[in-house]
Design a protein around this motif. Structure first.
Motif: not given
Length: 179
Positions: A36-38, A99-102, A114-123
């Motif tokens: 769900e978070m993703i 255009f966003h991509l992660r 509670t949670a913390l999500m880290t991801s790589h991103g490109y815009a």
């Protein structure tokens, strides 16, 4: 120190090196929450690119801690989510494409709500300019951190940080709202 900064620091300091790189292990108890978070982070990107501002707004708590200082300077702030969406919609008007991509999502839980999500991103942003009527480009790569909190049965984003690691192209496109 903000709740987000405290959570991020505590998660970083308390987690073994493998958890910092890979997040918490996936368990049957957290599998649905992770998915769900993703989905939410990806849906925010999709809504922004579609310029569907009500859809984007629906994924945030009433106020949100934001830090986009690596792109725009300034200071991290706690603002109404409506203000965040107004800023995005004011910059990403119909004239400007995005255009966003992660990917590479890593999630660390701090309790069950509670949670913390880290991801790589490109815009990527493209906008016609006098010198490039077909569109000048600006693109950026970096790391996103989304703080999540459970509200009833739903996860909502209550903090968001983007740390740019590289960018190229016409900063005019980044800095200028489309017409």
């Amino acid at each position: 120190m903000t709740r987000f900064a405290s959570l991020a620091l505590a998660t970083f300091l308390a987690a073994p090196a493998t958890a910092q790189i890979g997040g918490d292990p996936v368990t049957t108890e957290t599998l649905v929450d992770r998915a769900e978070m993703i989905r939410i982070a990806d849906a925010i990107d999709a809504a922004v690119d579609a310029k569907d501002w009500p859809a984007a707004r629906a994924f945030f708590t009433e106020t949100i801690e934001v830090d986009f200082t690596s792109l725009a300077g300034g200071e991290p702030a706690t603002i109404p989510a409506d203000t965040l969406i107004a800023g995005w919609s004011g910059n990403l008007t119909e004239m400007k494409e995005s255009f966003h991509l992660r990917g590479n999502h890593r999630i660390a839980f701090d309790g069950s709500d509670t949670a913390l999500m880290t991801s790589h991103g490109y815009a990527w942003n493209r906008m016609p300019t006098p010198d490039a009527p077909d569109g000048a480009l600006w693109e950026v790569w970096g790391t996103y951190e989304h703080g999540f909190t459970r509200s009833g049965d739903a996860w909502l984003v209550d903090s968001m940080t983007f740390t740019a690691t590289a960018q190229r192209g016409e900063t005019f496109v980044r800095d200028t709202p489309g017409n």
